[in-house]
Motif scaffolding. Sequence first.
Motif, PDB file in Angstrom:
ATOM      1  N   GLY A  26     -30.042 -25.375  -4.990  1.00 37.70           N
ATOM      2  CA  GLY A  26     -30.353 -24.440  -3.919  1.00 37.70           C
ATOM      3  C   GLY A  26     -31.152 -23.248  -4.407  1.00 37.70           C
ATOM      4  O   GLY A  26     -32.060 -22.765  -3.709  1.00 37.70           O
ATOM      5  N   SER A  27     -30.850 -22.761  -5.603  1.00 34.35           N
ATOM      6  CA  SER A  27     -31.565 -21.604  -6.153  1.00 34.35           C
ATOM      7  C   SER A  27     -33.008 -21.956  -6.485  1.00 34.35           C
ATOM      8  O   SER A  27     -33.921 -21.155  -6.272  1.00 34.35           O
ATOM      9  N   LEU A  28     -33.222 -23.152  -7.012  1.00 29.32           N
ATOM     10  CA  LEU A  28     -34.583 -23.590  -7.312  1.00 29.32           C
ATOM     11  C   LEU A  28     -35.408 -23.703  -6.035  1.00 29.32           C
ATOM     12  O   LEU A  28     -36.574 -23.288  -5.996  1.00 29.32           O
ATOM     13  N   VAL A  29     -34.805 -24.246  -4.996  1.00 28.30           N
ATOM     14  CA  VAL A  29     -35.507 -24.345  -3.714  1.00 28.30           C
ATOM     15  C   VAL A  29     -35.781 -22.953  -3.158  1.00 28.30           C
ATOM     16  O   VAL A  29     -36.894 -22.643  -2.709  1.00 28.30           O
ATOM     17  N   GLY A  30     -34.760 -22.083  -3.199  1.00 27.17           N
ATOM     18  CA  GLY A  30     -34.919 -20.753  -2.635  1.00 27.17           C
ATOM     19  C   GLY A  30     -35.943 -19.898  -3.363  1.00 27.17           C
ATOM     20  O   GLY A  30     -36.710 -19.166  -2.737  1.00 27.17           O
ATOM     21  N   ALA A  31     -35.956 -19.987  -4.693  1.00 22.55           N
ATOM     22  CA  ALA A  31     -36.834 -19.115  -5.478  1.00 22.55           C
ATOM     23  C   ALA A  31     -38.241 -19.679  -5.667  1.00 22.55           C
ATOM     24  O   ALA A  31     -39.205 -18.900  -5.734  1.00 22.55           O
ATOM     25  N   TYR A  32     -38.366 -21.011  -5.751  1.00 22.32           N
ATOM     26  CA  TYR A  32     -39.641 -21.566  -6.198  1.00 22.32           C
ATOM     27  C   TYR A  32     -40.299 -22.552  -5.246  1.00 22.32           C
ATOM     28  O   TYR A  32     -41.460 -22.919  -5.458  1.00 22.32           O
ATOM     29  N   LEU A  33     -39.593 -23.008  -4.214  1.00 21.63           N
ATOM     30  CA  LEU A  33     -40.204 -24.019  -3.347  1.00 21.63           C
ATOM     31  C   LEU A  33     -41.457 -23.479  -2.661  1.00 21.63           C
ATOM     32  O   LEU A  33     -42.482 -24.164  -2.596  1.00 21.63           O
ATOM     33  N   MET A  34     -41.381 -22.251  -2.159  1.00 25.15           N
ATOM     34  CA  MET A  34     -42.516 -21.729  -1.415  1.00 25.15           C
ATOM     35  C   MET A  34     -43.759 -21.619  -2.290  1.00 25.15           C
ATOM     36  O   MET A  34     -44.854 -22.040  -1.888  1.00 25.15           O
ATOM     37  N   ILE A  35     -43.610 -21.069  -3.471  1.00 26.23           N
ATOM     38  CA  ILE A  35     -44.782 -20.927  -4.332  1.00 26.23           C
ATOM     39  C   ILE A  35     -45.249 -22.291  -4.851  1.00 26.23           C
ATOM     40  O   ILE A  35     -46.428 -22.496  -5.113  1.00 26.23           O
ATOM     41  N   PHE A  36     -44.314 -23.244  -4.961  1.00 25.66           N
ATOM     42  CA  PHE A  36     -44.711 -24.625  -5.304  1.00 25.66           C
ATOM     43  C   PHE A  36     -45.561 -25.216  -4.190  1.00 25.66           C
ATOM     44  O   PHE A  36     -46.605 -25.829  -4.440  1.00 25.66           O
ATOM     45  N   LEU A  37     -45.118 -25.016  -2.945  1.00 27.40           N
ATOM     46  CA  LEU A  37     -45.847 -25.587  -1.811  1.00 27.40           C
ATOM     47  C   LEU A  37     -47.234 -24.968  -1.658  1.00 27.40           C
ATOM     48  O   LEU A  37     -48.208 -25.682  -1.400  1.00 27.40           O
ATOM     49  N   THR A  38     -47.327 -23.639  -1.811  1.00 33.93           N
ATOM     50  CA  THR A  38     -48.618 -22.973  -1.589  1.00 33.93           C
ATOM     51  C   THR A  38     -49.567 -23.103  -2.783  1.00 33.93           C
ATOM     52  O   THR A  38     -50.764 -23.299  -2.613  1.00 33.93           O
ATOM     53  N   ASP A  39     -49.018 -23.011  -4.007  1.00 39.16           N
ATOM     54  CA  ASP A  39     -49.893 -22.945  -5.183  1.00 39.16           C
ATOM     55  C   ASP A  39     -50.047 -24.267  -5.919  1.00 39.16           C
ATOM     56  O   ASP A  39     -51.022 -24.452  -6.649  1.00 39.16           O
ATOM     57  N   THR A  40     -49.092 -25.190  -5.775  1.00 43.78           N
ATOM     58  CA  THR A  40     -49.166 -26.477  -6.480  1.00 43.78           C
ATOM     59  C   THR A  40     -49.460 -27.630  -5.533  1.00 43.78           C
ATOM     60  O   THR A  40     -50.396 -28.403  -5.738  1.00 43.78           O
ATOM     61  N   PHE A  41     -48.680 -27.745  -4.472  1.00 43.25           N
ATOM     62  CA  PHE A  41     -48.828 -28.872  -3.554  1.00 43.25           C
ATOM     63  C   PHE A  41     -50.013 -28.666  -2.614  1.00 43.25           C
ATOM     64  O   PHE A  41     -50.615 -29.626  -2.139  1.00 43.25           O
ATOM     65  N   GLY A  42     -50.348 -27.408  -2.319  1.00 43.54           N
ATOM     66  CA  GLY A  42     -51.509 -27.133  -1.486  1.00 43.54           C
ATOM     67  C   GLY A  42     -51.242 -27.103   0.002  1.00 43.54           C
ATOM     68  O   GLY A  42     -52.143 -27.357   0.812  1.00 43.54           O
ATOM     69  N   VAL A  43     -50.009 -26.733   0.405  1.00 46.61           N
ATOM     70  CA  VAL A  43     -49.696 -26.590   1.825  1.00 46.61           C
ATOM     71  C   VAL A  43     -50.079 -25.169   2.255  1.00 46.61           C
ATOM     72  O   VAL A  43     -49.692 -24.202   1.597  1.00 46.61           O
ATOM     73  N   PRO A  44     -50.822 -24.986   3.334  1.00 50.83           N
ATOM     74  CA  PRO A  44     -51.195 -23.640   3.787  1.00 50.83           C
ATOM     75  C   PRO A  44     -49.959 -22.780   4.049  1.00 50.83           C
ATOM     76  O   PRO A  44     -48.943 -23.274   4.564  1.00 50.83           O
ATOM     77  N   ALA A  45     -50.057 -21.480   3.706  1.00 50.95           N
ATOM     78  CA  ALA A  45     -48.915 -20.585   3.848  1.00 50.95           C
ATOM     79  C   ALA A  45     -48.417 -20.524   5.290  1.00 50.95           C
ATOM     80  O   ALA A  45     -47.208 -20.489   5.546  1.00 50.95           O
ATOM     81  N   GLY A  46     -49.328 -20.520   6.252  1.00 49.40           N
ATOM     82  CA  GLY A  46     -48.922 -20.489   7.651  1.00 49.40           C
ATOM     83  C   GLY A  46     -48.124 -21.718   8.043  1.00 49.40           C
ATOM     84  O   GLY A  46     -47.156 -21.632   8.810  1.00 49.40           O
ATOM     85  N   ALA A  47     -48.521 -22.878   7.521  1.00 53.52           N
ATOM     86  CA  ALA A  47     -47.799 -24.119   7.823  1.00 53.52           C
ATOM     87  C   ALA A  47     -46.392 -24.081   7.245  1.00 53.52           C
ATOM     88  O   ALA A  47     -45.436 -24.575   7.866  1.00 53.52           O
ATOM     89  N   VAL A  48     -46.247 -23.502   6.045  1.00 54.53           N
ATOM     90  CA  VAL A  48     -44.920 -23.362   5.449  1.00 54.53           C
ATOM     91  C   VAL A  48     -44.028 -22.527   6.358  1.00 54.53           C
ATOM     92  O   VAL A  48     -42.850 -22.842   6.578  1.00 54.53           O
ATOM     93  N   GLY A  49     -44.590 -21.454   6.923  1.00 57.38           N
ATOM     94  CA  GLY A  49     -43.819 -20.612   7.836  1.00 57.38           C
ATOM     95  C   GLY A  49     -43.377 -21.368   9.072  1.00 57.38           C
ATOM     96  O   GLY A  49     -42.229 -21.241   9.516  1.00 57.38           O
ATOM     97  N   VAL A  50     -44.269 -22.162   9.647  1.00 54.20           N
ATOM     98  CA  VAL A  50     -43.922 -22.940  10.840  1.00 54.20           C
ATOM     99  C   VAL A  50     -42.812 -23.939  10.519  1.00 54.20           C
ATOM    100  O   VAL A  50     -41.856 -24.114  11.303  1.00 54.20           O
ATOM    101  N   ILE A  51     -42.923 -24.593   9.383  1.00 51.88           N
ATOM    102  CA  ILE A  51     -41.906 -25.577   8.980  1.00 51.88           C
ATOM    103  C   ILE A  51     -40.527 -24.925   8.867  1.00 51.88           C
ATOM    104  O   ILE A  51     -39.530 -25.470   9.339  1.00 51.88           O
ATOM    105  N   THR A  52     -40.473 -23.747   8.233  1.00 50.30           N
ATOM    106  CA  THR A  52     -39.174 -23.085   8.068  1.00 50.30           C
ATOM    107  C   THR A  52     -38.606 -22.644   9.416  1.00 50.30           C
ATOM    108  O   THR A  52     -37.389 -22.693   9.617  1.00 50.30           O
ATOM    109  N   VAL A  53     -39.452 -22.231  10.345  1.00 54.13           N
ATOM    110  CA  VAL A  53     -38.963 -21.828  11.669  1.00 54.13           C
ATOM    111  C   VAL A  53     -38.415 -23.040  12.419  1.00 54.13           C
ATOM    112  O   VAL A  53     -37.342 -22.982  13.031  1.00 54.13           O
TER     113      VAL A  53
END
Length: 452
Positions: A26-53
Amino acid sequence: MKREKLKLSTILSYALATGSGYQIMGSLVGAYLMIFLTDTFGVPAGAVGVITVVASIWDAINDPMMGTIADRTKSRWGKYRPYFLFIPAILTVVVVLLFASPNIGTHGKIIWTAVFYILYGMLRTAIEIPSGALINAVTDEPSERSKMINAYTMVMGICTTIATSFGLALVSLFGGDNTAKGYMIVVGLAGVIMTITCWMCFATTKETCVQHNEQKPLLEEIKNLFHVKGLLSVIAVWLAAYTAYNIMMSSSVYYIMYCLCRPDLISVYMLDVSLVGLLGIVIIVPLFMRLFHKTQKAFAISQVAVIICDILIVIFHGNMAVLFICSGVASMFATASMPFSAMMMTEMTDLVLIDSGRVVNGTMAALKGFSNKAGIAISSAIVSFTLAATGYIANAIGQEPQAVITGITVARFVVPVICGIVIILALVKYPITDEIRQKVRAVYEKQHTENK
């Protein structure tokens, strides 16, 4: 009339199941998933926000459902223990795939992330709700419940420190230049630990304090619970506390990397936040409970300390000494909110018992669990939408627009201040009094006498 004391093996196995591999994941997901998605996987930051909502909305539906399902579960193993057998291994597979990085185009990556993030939340619910409910099912003695809470929050603090402070180093060790591979291996190992410790907990716990309620329709059960005095205030406390804690963890990497332009300090800063935060569990919680005696008062005073520290960091922006000292102290008091929240859950469950005679361990744990995941979703949405709205450029250290730097700073330090104020105001309506605690004790003593 003497009752059998809670065994040390039960306390330890529960602490390991809920605080070790499960918490590292849970800590790895909480601390690093977002930056993994935006900076490594290449998911747009806005899309990450929509997914979490979207995930948060679904959690609003399935968390209370899971709570009532757990309360209605009937098996030869009990109501809550069976979930420790089957869910952990499935959750491990899902979270490993969440950190995979298939080359499937932007739209494919968004769909991939959405599917596995929502599955991740659902499966965490299927463990988190029964594990929270298990405390009241194992013992009705407040001192023994406190021992269980303190033990698992202690293990949780240690494992959070390991995950957030050394997570990137472990990812680099196992993955080398392949960041996705490193994440998959690290969360996979955490999943193996989680599965083994959950099986240990299943084997060493007994549900000795479970009562069977008269069955009511699911929606009626949930609706009746919201008539409990002070429940909405408690949910507000939980929601604000988890939002503040999770935004502290998820935005710290962005702050150090892009606001201070010091990616070399990420591990050191996360170690400071996590290690000093552990003192909140070891020192602040028992000390404040001894000094102030009441959960709500101890909780409120701890939030005052968080607010002061975060304001000082904003005032002295860029001062490394102030940043590290105040971040550590703020984390110490913010981390204390985790055991305080768990104590409030057990007390509110007791309040429902004396008001209606109904045992709602799972449903109350579901409301706390929903607050946790909603807090994660809100904090992730704040960070991701802030990045999207201010023109964030992935991997552009030292080249981010001023709006991005300001936005990350506000998310990291101002939002927790607002959350702290909400917590203090909501705690004014906390319904548990000394009189209610005495009534609860009388109810349990009566049950012990009747059982004899």
